[in-house]
Each structure stands twice: as C-alpha cells, then as structure tokens.
Design an enzyme around this catalytic site. Structure first.
Site, PDB file in Angstrom:
ATOM      1  N   THR A  71      -2.238  22.725  41.107  1.00  0.00           N
ATOM      2  CA  THR A  71      -1.243  21.771  41.244  1.00  0.00           C
ATOM      3  C   THR A  71      -0.308  21.781  42.159  1.00  0.00           C
ATOM      4  OG1 THR A  71      -1.111  22.362  38.610  1.00  0.00           O
ATOM      5  CG2 THR A  71       1.036  21.309  39.550  1.00  0.00           C
ATOM      6  N   ASN A 151     -11.890  17.338  34.022  1.00  0.00           N
ATOM      7  CA  ASN A 151     -11.666  18.560  33.406  1.00  0.00           C
ATOM      8  C   ASN A 151     -11.756  17.844  31.686  1.00  0.00           C
ATOM      9  OD1 ASN A 151      -9.791  16.503  34.562  1.00  0.00           O
ATOM     10  ND2 ASN A 151      -7.892  17.978  32.303  1.00  0.00           N
ATOM     11  N   ALA A 201      -8.007  29.782  41.713  1.00  0.00           N
ATOM     12  CA  ALA A 201      -8.867  30.686  41.505  1.00  0.00           C
ATOM     13  C   ALA A 201      -8.997  30.514  39.757  1.00  0.00           C
ATOM     14  CB  ALA A 201      -8.238  32.128  41.359  1.00  0.00           C
ATOM     15  N   HIS A 202      -8.405  30.575  38.928  1.00  0.00           N
ATOM     16  CA  HIS A 202      -8.063  31.376  37.488  1.00  0.00           C
ATOM     17  C   HIS A 202      -9.087  30.521  36.489  1.00  0.00           C
ATOM     18  CE1 HIS A 202      -5.785  28.260  34.941  1.00  0.00           C
ATOM     19  NE2 HIS A 202      -5.446  27.362  36.678  1.00  0.00           N
ATOM     20  N   THR A 243       5.703  34.483  51.619  1.00  0.00           N
ATOM     21  CA  THR A 243       4.645  35.953  51.560  1.00  0.00           C
ATOM     22  C   THR A 243       4.041  35.641  50.509  1.00  0.00           C
ATOM     23  OG1 THR A 243       6.211  37.435  52.435  1.00  0.00           O
ATOM     24  CG2 THR A 243       5.311  38.537  51.206  1.00  0.00           C
ATOM     25  N   CYS A 331      -2.783  21.100  29.758  1.00  0.00           N
ATOM     26  CA  CYS A 331      -1.427  20.368  30.492  1.00  0.00           C
ATOM     27  C   CYS A 331      -0.632  19.958  30.144  1.00  0.00           C
ATOM     28  CB  CYS A 331      -1.949  20.032  32.379  1.00  0.00           C
ATOM     29  SG  CYS A 331      -2.708  21.311  33.093  1.00  0.00           S
TER      30      CYS A 331
HETATM   31  N1  PMP Z   1      -6.476  19.643  38.893  1.00  0.00           N
HETATM   32  C1  PMP Z   1      -7.642  20.250  37.518  1.00  0.00           C
HETATM   33  C2  PMP Z   1      -8.834  19.369  37.747  1.00  0.00           C
HETATM   34  C3  PMP Z   1      -7.307  21.245  36.285  1.00  0.00           C
HETATM   35  O1  PMP Z   1      -8.041  20.934  35.144  1.00  0.00           O
HETATM   36  C4  PMP Z   1      -6.171  21.439  36.583  1.00  0.00           C
HETATM   37  C5  PMP Z   1      -5.328  23.121  36.015  1.00  0.00           C
HETATM   38  N2  PMP Z   1      -5.454  22.229  34.030  1.00  0.00           N
HETATM   39  C6  PMP Z   1      -5.104  21.257  37.545  1.00  0.00           C
HETATM   40  C7  PMP Z   1      -5.140  20.808  38.230  1.00  0.00           C
HETATM   41  C8  PMP Z   1      -4.231  21.853  37.604  1.00  0.00           C
HETATM   42  O2  PMP Z   1      -4.121  23.925  37.850  1.00  0.00           O
HETATM   43  P1  PMP Z   1      -3.324  24.397  37.819  1.00  0.00           P
HETATM   44  O3  PMP Z   1      -2.688  24.180  36.698  1.00  0.00           O
HETATM   45  O4  PMP Z   1      -3.854  26.095  38.439  1.00  0.00           O
HETATM   46  O5  PMP Z   1      -2.173  24.498  38.925  1.00  0.00           O
END
Ligand code: PMP
Length: 373
Positions: A71, A151, A201-202, A243, A331
């Site tokens: 994001t 996604n 990373a997650h 940092t 999201c």
């Molecule tokens: N871009 C895409 C295509 C995603 O699937 C996601 C997470 N759902 C994000 C951006 C945002 O990632 P984060 O929530 O780790 O900032």
C-alpha cells in the site's frame, strides 16, 4: 482448519521467525549508527536481506527501498512521480481492476488536477494492449501503472508487452506485483522498461508491515528522481526516511531467500493443487460452479469461482470452522467487488463468487475436504 485465503495473507514460515528473533532482542542496533558491533550487525543483516530480495526480484540491491508494505509502495511511487514530474504531464493510465491502494491514489490525484484513464478489462481481467497503445499515442501519459497479477482472479497482465510500449513512448511503468512474488518469475532485469515495482512480504510467508518499492535506476543508469512520501533522516537513498525495522527486513529477506530457492517446486505444487481443486469442484458441484478465472496464463493457486444460486457470504460463514475462504479482497470486503464488476459480472454473479487462494504449504490431500461437503 484448512486455510485457503493466502491472497489475504500467508502464514510466516518457521525459518523466517527464527531468522527474525535475534533482531527483536539481542541484536537491537540501528543500522544507520556507526562503529560499534550492534550497529554493524544490524547493517550487515539488512544488507544481506536486501541482497536476497534483489535476487528474487532481479534488480540491484540499491534499487530496493523498504516500506511498510505494498500500500505504501504504491502510494509512494505514484504520488512521488506525480509530484516530481506533474508540472509537465498530468496524465496517468491504470486499469479498472487495480488494488484500492492504486485506484484511491489515482482518485486523489484526480482531485489535484490529474487526468486518469482507467482501462477496461476482458472477462478474465486482462487489459487490451491495442487499446493501451492507442491511448498512449493519443495522449502520452507520464505513468502507466498496471498490476502484474490480480488478487481476486489470479489473471496475469501482459507485463513485458506493456513495458515495451512504455519504452517506445518514453513513459514510466509501475507494476503492483504483490500477488505474484514467489509464484511467477518476477525478474525485472529481463523486462526492459519496467521502472517501478511494489510488493509485501506477508504475501509470500514473510512478516506483516514490511514491503518493498523497487525504484530502478533511470535509462542512463542514474538515480531516478521522485518526491519522497516521507521526509526525514534520508534513509533508503533519501527515498524513504525512518529507522529501518531490522527484524522485519531480516524476515522479508529470509522469506525471499526461501521463495527463490524453492521457486520451481512451489510453482509446480501450486499448479497441481489448483488442478486437483478445480477437478473436485467440477465433479462435486457440476454446473453449479462457473470459473471466473482462466485456466492458463495466471497466478498458480488463485481461483475465483461462482457457485450459482448460492450466497457467498453464507457459504463462507457456514464453512468457517473447517475452511478459511473469502469472497475476494480483504481490503474492500464491505463493497461489491470492483474487479468482478469490471469483468462484467452482475450482482448475482458477484454475490455467488468465492476466491480460493492456495499456498505451497497446503497438502493435496487436505483439499479432499471438499469431497465431504
Ligand atoms: N496490492 C495488491 C494486489 C494486494 O493484493 C494487496 C494486499 N491485499 C496490496 C496491494 C496491499 O498490500 P498491503 O496490505 O500489504 O499493504
């Protein structure tokens, strides 16, 4: 419980946790400090992680900018380019199926006088290259921002072809690669014209709260200029002050190292899981299931399925104790999916859609649970 919502987030690997632990306790130095061993160890650890991530993404280590996640990377890159170069060109091209962190950033910029073209997509969520070319020629943009893989649907965009168009017309190209890292070969060096990339990373078994913005050097091998999102002490090559979260960076580095080492094996496993799941669903539910996702040219392990006549939220809720699924993006779960709208689904189609997102740690036999439903 079987976890099949890996597009929302993934479980951290034990090796990642083990790598991070010392940097949460004993090795607490600040990598920007100097001379004493705690600082040097922290710097060495972040450099090593940077190296692993650069290897996975196919870029130079000094092109890796650590952020809090995709994001932030999307915001930083799009706003940073718009702010730095927006006096001369206020046109941005993106697509209707981007993540909200791209779409909302574009909407914000529209409020600041930018014109944004939101490209339509086909029934699998892919942009049309001829249309993109036509718009680039008609009104050359400052930036094209198109995600690598979607996604909700898993569909892949023609990234190499888009990059070539951007080189030919001297346009910046950014891709949100959050869903594809570790599952698709995302080697930026092979793709001339791909200037910027975002990821978290997650999504590949690393920790939450850490991601990367890749800012490639410009076409003369000099530092690409964009306005930083965060001003301050000048960390991360002056692009992103603050940092460094050493433990998270070390975790992301370990996840990247493992994603690189196990790449072929993981992709093969994801493909075979997907084939198995598709065939179980087809056999068990017949014409009740309609796949929104293409079966080729896609992210292995993400499939979007309509269960005709069944309410998705009810089904997900009823299955919640045995299997974790979602109707789409975590999201924007309260709104009808803009991605499914863009591929032409009506309200009924959207309300019956479920996303299955697999991971390399799922076992094939675990999917047999769907035979028993
Ligand atoms: N871009 C895409 C295509 C995603 O699937 C996601 C997470 N759902 C994000 C951006 C945002 O990632 P984060 O929530 O780790 O900032």
């Amino acid at each position: 419980m079987l976890y099949l919502d890996n597009s929302a987030t993934t479980q951290m690997l034990v090796e990642v946790k083990e790598a991070m632990l010392p940097f949460l306790l004993e090795e607490f130095g600040n990598p920007s400090s100097k001379y004493y061993s705690l600082a040097i160890n922290a710097k060495k650890a972040t450099d090593k992680a940077r190296g692993h991530i650069a290897k996975l993404l196919g870029c130079d280590s000094d092109e890796i900018i650590f952020t809090s996640g995709a994001t932030e990377s999307n915001n930083m890159i799009i706003k940073g380019i718009a702010d730095y170069y927006g006096q001369t060109n206020k046109h941005i091209i993106t697509s209707k199926v981007e993540h909200p962190s791209v779409l909302e950033t574009c909407r914000y910029l529209e409020g600041k006088g930018f014109t944004v073209t939101y490209l339509d997509v086909d029934s699998y969520g892919r942009v049309n290259l001829d249309k993109l070319k036509e718009i680039i020629i008609q009104s050359p943009p400052l930036l094209v921002s198109i995600m690598w893989g979607n996604n909700e649907l898993g569909s892949l965009q023609p990234i190499e072809e888009i990059a070539t168009l951007c080189v030919e017309h001297n346009v910046f190209f950014h891709t949100d690669a959050t869903q594809v890292v570790g599952k698709v070969f995302t080697y930026m060096l092979n793709i001339k014209g791909l200037d910027f990339l975002s990821c978290s990373a997650h999504k590949f078994h690393g920790p939450k709260g850490i991601g990367v913005a890749v800012i490639k050097k410009d076409r003369n091998n000099l530092k690409t200029k964009i306005t930083p999102l965060l001003h301050g002490g000048g960390q991360e090559n002056d692009y992103r002050s603050g940092t460094l979260p050493v433990h998270n960076i070390v975790g992301m580095g370990k996840a990247a190292e493992l994603a690189w080492i196990n790449f072929d094996q993981n992709v093969e496993h994801l493909n075979s899981l997907e084939i198995h799941l598709r065939s179980i669903l087809k056999r068990k539910f017949g014409d009740v299931v309609v796949f929104n996702s293409d079966d080729s040219d896609k992210i292995p392990g993400i499939i979007s399925v309509q269960f005709k006549g069944i309410n998705n939220e009810m089904l997900i809720k009823n299955l919640a104790e045995v299997v974790a699924l979602s109707s789409g993006s975590a999201c924007s779960s309260s709104k009808p999916s803009h991605v499914l709208q863009a591929i032409g689904l009506n309200t009924e189609g959207i309300r019956s859609t479920i996303r299955f997102s697999l991971s390399p740690i799922v076992k094939k036999e675990e999917l047999d649970i769907f035979n028993q439903l």
